[in-house]
Design a protein around this motif. Structure first.
Motif, PDB file in Angstrom:
ATOM      1  N   PRO A 187       3.922  25.191  54.169  1.00  0.00           N
ATOM      2  CA  PRO A 187       4.831  26.227  54.295  1.00  0.00           C
ATOM      3  C   PRO A 187       5.111  26.944  52.995  1.00  0.00           C
ATOM      4  O   PRO A 187       5.795  27.975  52.724  1.00  0.00           O
ATOM      5  N   ASN A 188       4.730  26.193  51.856  1.00  0.00           N
ATOM      6  CA  ASN A 188       5.044  26.715  50.624  1.00  0.00           C
ATOM      7  C   ASN A 188       3.865  27.377  49.709  1.00  0.00           C
ATOM      8  O   ASN A 188       4.114  28.001  48.615  1.00  0.00           O
TER       9      ASN A 188
ATOM     10  N   ILE B  72      10.514  19.465  39.085  1.00  0.00           N
ATOM     11  CA  ILE B  72      11.577  20.661  39.203  1.00  0.00           C
ATOM     12  C   ILE B  72      11.426  21.304  37.991  1.00  0.00           C
ATOM     13  O   ILE B  72      11.564  22.305  37.976  1.00  0.00           O
ATOM     14  N   PHE B  76      10.463  25.250  37.732  1.00  0.00           N
ATOM     15  CA  PHE B  76      11.629  26.178  37.732  1.00  0.00           C
ATOM     16  C   PHE B  76      12.117  26.170  36.391  1.00  0.00           C
ATOM     17  O   PHE B  76      13.156  25.846  36.031  1.00  0.00           O
ATOM     18  N   TRP B 175      20.420  29.008  46.240  1.00  0.00           N
ATOM     19  CA  TRP B 175      19.301  29.783  46.375  1.00  0.00           C
ATOM     20  C   TRP B 175      18.082  29.179  46.244  1.00  0.00           C
ATOM     21  O   TRP B 175      18.066  27.844  45.708  1.00  0.00           O
ATOM     22  N   TRP B 176      16.967  29.805  46.623  1.00  0.00           N
ATOM     23  CA  TRP B 176      15.523  28.989  46.663  1.00  0.00           C
ATOM     24  C   TRP B 176      15.402  28.805  45.002  1.00  0.00           C
ATOM     25  O   TRP B 176      15.415  29.963  44.369  1.00  0.00           O
ATOM     26  N   GLY B 177      15.039  27.510  44.657  1.00  0.00           N
ATOM     27  CA  GLY B 177      14.830  27.175  43.482  1.00  0.00           C
ATOM     28  C   GLY B 177      15.802  27.316  42.477  1.00  0.00           C
ATOM     29  O   GLY B 177      15.804  27.616  41.395  1.00  0.00           O
ATOM     30  N   GLY B 178      16.903  27.354  43.113  1.00  0.00           N
ATOM     31  CA  GLY B 178      18.406  27.345  42.538  1.00  0.00           C
ATOM     32  C   GLY B 178      18.899  26.294  41.810  1.00  0.00           C
ATOM     33  O   GLY B 178      18.239  24.993  41.655  1.00  0.00           O
ATOM     34  N   LEU B 181      19.060  22.412  42.783  1.00  0.00           N
ATOM     35  CA  LEU B 181      17.959  21.586  42.610  1.00  0.00           C
ATOM     36  C   LEU B 181      18.233  20.805  41.219  1.00  0.00           C
ATOM     37  O   LEU B 181      18.108  19.507  41.265  1.00  0.00           O
TER      38      LEU B 181
ATOM     39  N   ILE C 245      14.079  18.856  46.925  1.00  0.00           N
ATOM     40  CA  ILE C 245      13.060  18.356  46.240  1.00  0.00           C
ATOM     41  C   ILE C 245      11.517  18.482  47.033  1.00  0.00           C
ATOM     42  O   ILE C 245      10.496  19.060  46.587  1.00  0.00           O
ATOM     43  N   PRO C 248      10.235  23.008  51.094  1.00  0.00           N
ATOM     44  CA  PRO C 248       9.862  24.367  50.650  1.00  0.00           C
ATOM     45  C   PRO C 248      11.004  25.427  50.944  1.00  0.00           C
ATOM     46  O   PRO C 248      10.862  26.381  49.962  1.00  0.00           O
ATOM     47  N   GLY C 251      12.495  25.382  47.456  1.00  0.00           N
ATOM     48  CA  GLY C 251      11.797  25.452  46.336  1.00  0.00           C
ATOM     49  C   GLY C 251      11.181  24.429  46.169  1.00  0.00           C
ATOM     50  O   GLY C 251      10.387  23.912  45.051  1.00  0.00           O
ATOM     51  N   GLY C 252      11.323  23.089  47.113  1.00  0.00           N
ATOM     52  CA  GLY C 252      10.630  21.987  46.972  1.00  0.00           C
ATOM     53  C   GLY C 252       9.242  21.892  47.389  1.00  0.00           C
ATOM     54  O   GLY C 252       8.859  23.044  47.929  1.00  0.00           O
ATOM     55  N   ASP C 253       8.418  20.539  47.180  1.00  0.00           N
ATOM     56  CA  ASP C 253       7.145  20.713  47.491  1.00  0.00           C
ATOM     57  C   ASP C 253       6.795  19.592  48.612  1.00  0.00           C
ATOM     58  O   ASP C 253       7.176  18.360  48.393  1.00  0.00           O
TER      59      ASP C 253
END
Lengths: 342, 249, 556
Positions: A187-188, B72, B76, B175-178, B181, C245, C248, C251-253
């Motif tokens: 998905p990423n 992480i 980012f 938010w995504w990647g925010g 994390l 973490i 996705p 932002g994770g994998d």
């Protein structure tokens, strides 16, 4: 090279003849498959040889040196440098050969020639969508009577194709056994490979990374056609053209988003995972927040915020959200489609 | 014998079974010698090795977290750079000094026990305890500040921001990647470390109680030494944690 | 030459009077004496009962879905099927196979074989057991709460759920987290015991190979399990507060999770098999009355396997999207770890040469092991080859491979060890005739179940499928019939062993003529194992039957 051809020919004879499946493998339908089968055969022959050798000695020793009135004393031998060296070195050499061979063939999958046919594969719970960006085609899955999704994947023989794959939700994996190719779908980021089909025919395609309820039910049928047939039966037709004005646009959209993996649209489909939508529009549903009318707003909310207002009895079913990946036009078309189910 | 997992001490070691009279030197055996060991030297040696092996497992466990942190951070980098500014470097530095000093007092305490100076040992151990408690208090202050600002992990992230220009208070959602994390890994790492500090406090109290009862001397001080080793590891982990989380630039 | 002559029943009290000693079962009575025991032998027995309960429970689950797989459609329904295979895997891996040999047979025999009175940290040992029980209770809770259907591998993002759907996952990962510490602490205990508590005269080169195997296993337990602890802890926290973490969406994998997971779980499979290798070294030499062939090679190969096992985890991820370079590296190292295993296998076969071989249950299981484990090991080669693995990954070929090594390897070795040490542990003899029936049922049942699965896989049958293309049905029917025979065989073994416990004849101290120290005690041993500290002056494979006269020496 001649050695390779010999093993390849032998493996074709033993593993799969040019007519179809063999004992171990399905048809050899791609260039990669031929290589995989050759190495498989090589490892198989070596394995069988060493297994028989080892079991032969084991069985022979166990029988010959069984305790008996005449066999009461054992030998003091407890090591032999030459023997131990040989049986360490020979396997090492063989394994290095197998490693190198496997790695060399493996790199075939990442060599993409310039004229490869570009194919986009999108996986989701629980169906596949196969598109051809340059041909402006998008083949979506259809749902059979057993609730399983199937997508038809058309390819011309002897022309390499490259897949670029992504998932809309969890991990899936794209497997065409006859081609011997497989790659996880993430998905990423994008994953992919390149391979050339070498045999016309019809071959199954499976999801091979466990993805939940419908894991065994998201399949495909690969149609490898001669170049003439590919032109005639695919390029020159309207197959997989997603035209908003076409009468089957709405059901195709319903399939494309995977709605049909969970929601039946005919009464005989019953409950697949979520409520059957036939004749549902306008009903008052009993939900976890009380009675709710199934109108345009409720359908829209369910598609974008499925966690709100769950119909009783379906609380744990975890419908995915399509917020952010569905356009207004598509939403309107889906609402329209659900209205029409009666 | 002592490893960090055992916090209770049932006694001298006679609870292992009936005295069958084996392995005992004619003069009887010291009270601290456990029944399955042949002699005190073997017991001490085994105890120490056990502690070192256990510390290795702790290092492996935290390495997993450090790996998650590095992933992480490399995914980012700007977010981490920005988010870490919300950590109080002053408090973090104070805590670092506090912990290093506590390691010093701990080591001195071990030395005191080794040289039969029970009273000195008491004060050093008490000092170590005081520093450990200080660490936890400062940690508590830091955590409270995070709660107040809303810089919490995952779904709890609701950062309170003040838009100076517009003069408005608001909250920032995740938010995504925010930042959620970064704060996620921050809380997990410092949290797990904090749990280890608390366990250490428990162990030091246990050692202090036993010391008061006269259990330790130059002939037998392994539990003190082992708790010391554990404490040094806790300090060491913080020494890696601090720069990675607080001093990103 | 035996190293210690057996003293029967007499020991010396502190005032040097003679004291009669009973076996460790009778030394103390009552349930509390078991629950609060620090005797490694009692702890071993408790682990044995516990892990076998897990084995039979998870085995029954397998029989249920094997029955379902006899038809292409699923009578159970996909959801139930998915839950069953998840539980089967999770219970078998975490509750049974990781602890079984080390915690049950290892706990019982490590101190005995070293000539020690107990492990280095007996109370820690009891704590390990209770941690295991606690983890099990938590896992059972997760099962009851229900809806755990991620597979035992917990791949993300499917294993990251929202709201109440996350509850079974939080509980299950919590249970695994707790259980991991049992494994870690057992590992710490064993390492220290081997280093510090060997009897006088027992150098490293005089240790039985079962000890070497347990030692190498303990190294892996100690270094790998903490990483599993962090992995499941992170997954647990993901499910509680969605840190992101591995997800996705934030932002994770998900591939990062696979790296974390397999960094433990690959070495874990060596935790599963190395102790089994150790048992085979013991049984094959004792029951051929012949010195183990290649002692040093076998000992060092255990350590080599332990080390290399940490470097091959990526072979579970060849199709995951990892880089080609990583794939090549992992493939190469995977073949490297195969070499020490091959060396062991050849050494075992060579041990049989010119031996005096008894065809009893331990030996029959040992021979079975050679057969089934070799198939398991050889099929690993197919999977280590990059191009071939592309096709075979996540197919039934993999399922067959790991069952051949885990069941055909570890479980068969466990059966060999249980029969070999049954007299010592329980003071009773089982019936050989009964045992032979068990061997046949297990051998036939096991091979029929899993041999067909290789072809199923290479022909295109994917794993974890509740329903399948009817073209695969014949193989599935054969496999399922085999599984019922296997189940019957295992139940048969349980039955005659329980019968032997109750009604079997009394066992002598050394029914097989073994030379390692556990045979120099009575059966069952006294509470403190030995009346006098043994002094060791030779290695544990110098059987009296070995003919050392010059005439019998020959070079081959």
């Amino acid at each position: 090279m001649t050695g390779f051809s010999f093993i390849s020919a032998a493996s074709s004879a033993f593993l799969a003849d040019s007519g179809g499946k063999g004992f171990w493998m399905p048809e050899v339908a791609s260039d990669f498959a031929e290589h995989v089968d050759a190495l498989f055969m090589f490892i198989l022959v070596l394995s069988v040889f060493f297994f028989i050798l080892l079991m032969g000695f084991t069985g022979y020793f166990a029988w010959k040196y069984k305790e008996s009135p005449t066999n009461t004393r054992s030998s003091p031998i407890s090591h032999n440098f030459k023997l131990e060296f040989l049986w360490s070195a020979i396997p090492t050499v063989l394994l290095v050969v197998i490693f190198a061979w496997g790695f060399r063939d493996f790199t075939m999958l990442s060599t993409a020639p310039a004229d490869a046919l570009e194919v986009r594969v999108v996986a989701q719970q629980w169906n596949w969508t196969i598109s051809y960006p340059k041909l402006d085609r998008e083949c979506t899955s259809t749902v059979g009577t057993d609730g399983g999704a199937n997508v038809d994947f058309y390819l011309p023989v002897n022309r390499p194709f490259t897949v670029q794959m992504s998932s809309n939700d969890v991990l899936h994996s794209f497997w065409i056994p006859a081609f011997r190719v497989k790659r996880d779908v993430l998905p990423n980021r994008y994953t992919g490979f390149t391979v050339t089909p070498t045999r016309t025919g019809i071959y199954p395609m499976f999801c091979s990374e466990y993805c939940g309820n419908g894991h065994s039910k998201m399949q495909g049928t690969v149609h490898v056609l001669s170049p003439e047939d590919f032109q005639k039966k695919f390029i020159d037709t309207d197959l997989c053209k997603l035209d908003p004005k076409a009468p089957d646009y709405k059901p195709k959209l319903f399939a494309k988003f995977g709605c049909n993996s969970c929601h039946g649209v005919k009464p005989e489909q019953g409950i697949i995972v979520g409520p059957n939508l036939y004749g549902r529009y306008g009903n008052v549903e009993s939900t976890n927040v009380g009675p709710v009318k199934m109108d345009d707003d409720y359908i829209r909310e369910s598609i974008e915020y499925p966690e709100k207002k769950l119909v009783d009895g379906f609380a744990g079913k975890a419908m995915p959200s399509f917020r952010g990946r569905i356009t207004e036009v598509q939403l309107a078309a889906l609402i329209d489609y659900i209205k029409s189910l009666k | 014998m002592s490893t960090a997992q055992l916090e209770h001490e049932a006694g001298h070691g006679h609870e292992d079974g009936p005295e069958s009279g084996l392995h005992h030197p004619a003069e009887g055996h010291p009270a601290f010698l456990q029944h399955h060991f042949d002699n005190a030297a073997q017991q001490e040696s085994a105890s120490k090795l056990g502690m070192w092996v256990f510390l290795a497992t702790e290092i492996l466990m935290f390495s997993g977290l450090f790996l998650a942190y590095f992933v992480i951070r490399s995914s980012f980098p700007e977010m981490v750079l920005e988010a870490h500014e919300k950590l109080d470097k002053v408090m973090g530095s104070i805590n670092t000094v506090v912990l290093i000093t506590s390691s010093l007092t701990m080591a001195l305490g071990v030395r005191a026990v080794q040289t039969n100076q029970r009273l000195q040992a008491r004060w050093y151990l008490l000092a170590t305890l005081a520093f450990a408690a200080t660490f936890m208090v400062i940690k508590y202050i830091e955590y409270s500040a995070k709660v107040e600002h809303g810089t919490l992990p995952g779904i709890y992230f609701q950062e309170h921001v003040y838009d100076v220009a517009a003069g408005v208070q608001g909250t920032l959602d995740r938010w995504w990647g925010g930042s959620q994390l970064f704060f996620g890994i921050y809380f997990i790492m410092t949290g797990l470390h904090g749990i280890h500090v608390v366990i250490g406090i428990g162990l030091i109290i246990w050692i202090m109680v036993k010391n008061e009862r006269g259990a330790f001397s130059s002939a037998y001080y392994t539990p003190v030494e082992n708790v010391g080793l554990y404490w040094h590891l806790v300090d060491l982990i913080w020494i890696f944690l601090f720069p990675l989380l607080y001093l990103v630039k | 030459m035996t190293t210690v002559t057996l003293e029967k029943g007499i020991s010396h009290g502190s005032d040097h009077t003679h004291v009669e000693e009973v076996d460790f079962y009778r030394a103390k009575r009552g349930i509390w004496s078991w629950l609060a025991t620090v005797d490694h032998k009692r702890i071993g027995i408790m682990y044995l009962v516990g892990t076998l309960l897990g084995f039979f429970g998870a085995g029954v689950l397998a029989l249920i879905f094997r029955a379902d797989l006899m038809t292409p459609n699923s009578e159970l329904g996909r959801d139930m099927y998915n839950k069953l295979f998840t539980l089967h895997g999770a219970i078998m891996v975490f509750v049974f196979i990781i602890p079984a040999i080390p915690a049950a047979l290892g706990n019982f025999f490590l101190p005995l074989m070293l000539g020690a009175k107990d492990v280095a940290f007996p109370r820690l040992n009891l704590l390990s057991f209770y941690i295991w029980v606690a983890g099990l209770i938590i896992l059972l809770f997760a099962i009851i709460v229900g809806n755990l259907d991620t597979g035992w591998t917990f791949y993300t993002p499917y294993s990251i759920k929202d709201g109440s759907n996350a509850t079974p996952l939080i509980i299950a990962t919590g249970g695994v987290f707790v259980m991991g510490f049992s494994s870690i602490l057992t590992g710490v205990n064993f390492i220290v015991t081997v280093h510090k508590m060997r009897a006088p005269g027992m150098t490293w080169n005089r240790m039985p190979l079962f000890i070497w195997a347990l030692y190498a296993t303990a190294i892996i337990q100690v270094l790998a399990t903490p990483v599993l602890a962090i992995t499941v802890l992170l997954l647990l926290i993901e499910n509680v507060m969605q840190i992101g973490i591995f997800n996705p969406a934030w932002g994770g994998d998900p591939v990062l999770f696979q790296h974390f997971f397999w960094f433990y779980s690959h070495p874990a499979v060596y935790i599963m098999i190395l102790p089994g290798f150790g048992i085979i070294s013991e049984t094959i030499s004792v029951h051929s009355k012949k010195h183990i062939f290649g002692y040093k090679a076998i000992a060092l190969s255990s350590v080599a396997i332990a080390i290399i096992s940490f470097l091959v985890w990526g072979h579970h991820m060849f199709v995951s999207g990892q880089s080609e370079f990583a794939a090549a590296l992992f493939s190469f190292l995977t073949f490297a770890v195969a070499v020490p295993t091959a060396i062991k296998t050849f050494s075992w076969v060579a041990t049989l040469y010119k031996g005096v071989i008894t065809w009893n249950a331990p030996m029959l299981y040992t021979l079975t092991f050679l057969f089934t484990f070799t198939i398991g090991g050889l099929t690993g080669i197919f999977l280590g080859a990059l191009s071939v693995d592309i096709h075979l990954h996540d197919s039934y070929f993999v399922v067959a491979h790991f069952h051949y090594v885990m069941m055909g390897g570890t479980v068969i070795a466990l059966l060999a060890g249980l029969h070999h040490w049954f007299p010592k542990m329980f003071g009773k003899m089982y019936n050989e005739g009964h045992a032979r029936i068990g061997v046949i049922l297990v051998f036939v049942g096991f091979n029929v179940t899993f041999l067909t699965q290789f072809m199923l896989g290479s022909q295109g049958m994917a794993r974890r499928y509740a329903e399948y293309d009817p073209v695969f049905q014949t193989y599935h029917v054969i496999s399922s019939i085999g599984s019922f025979v296997l189940g019957a065989g295992l139940l048969w073994i349980l039955a005659y062993m329980v019968w032997a416990l109750m009604k079997g004849p009394k066992a002598p101290a050394n029914p097989w003529g073994g030379v390692s120290l556990e045979w120099a005690t009575q059966s069952p041993p006294i509470e403190h194992n030995f009346h006098k500290t043994p002094h060791v002056d030779t290695d544990p494979y110098n059987f009296p039957e070995i003919d050392r006269s010059a005439a019998s020496n020959s070079h081959h």
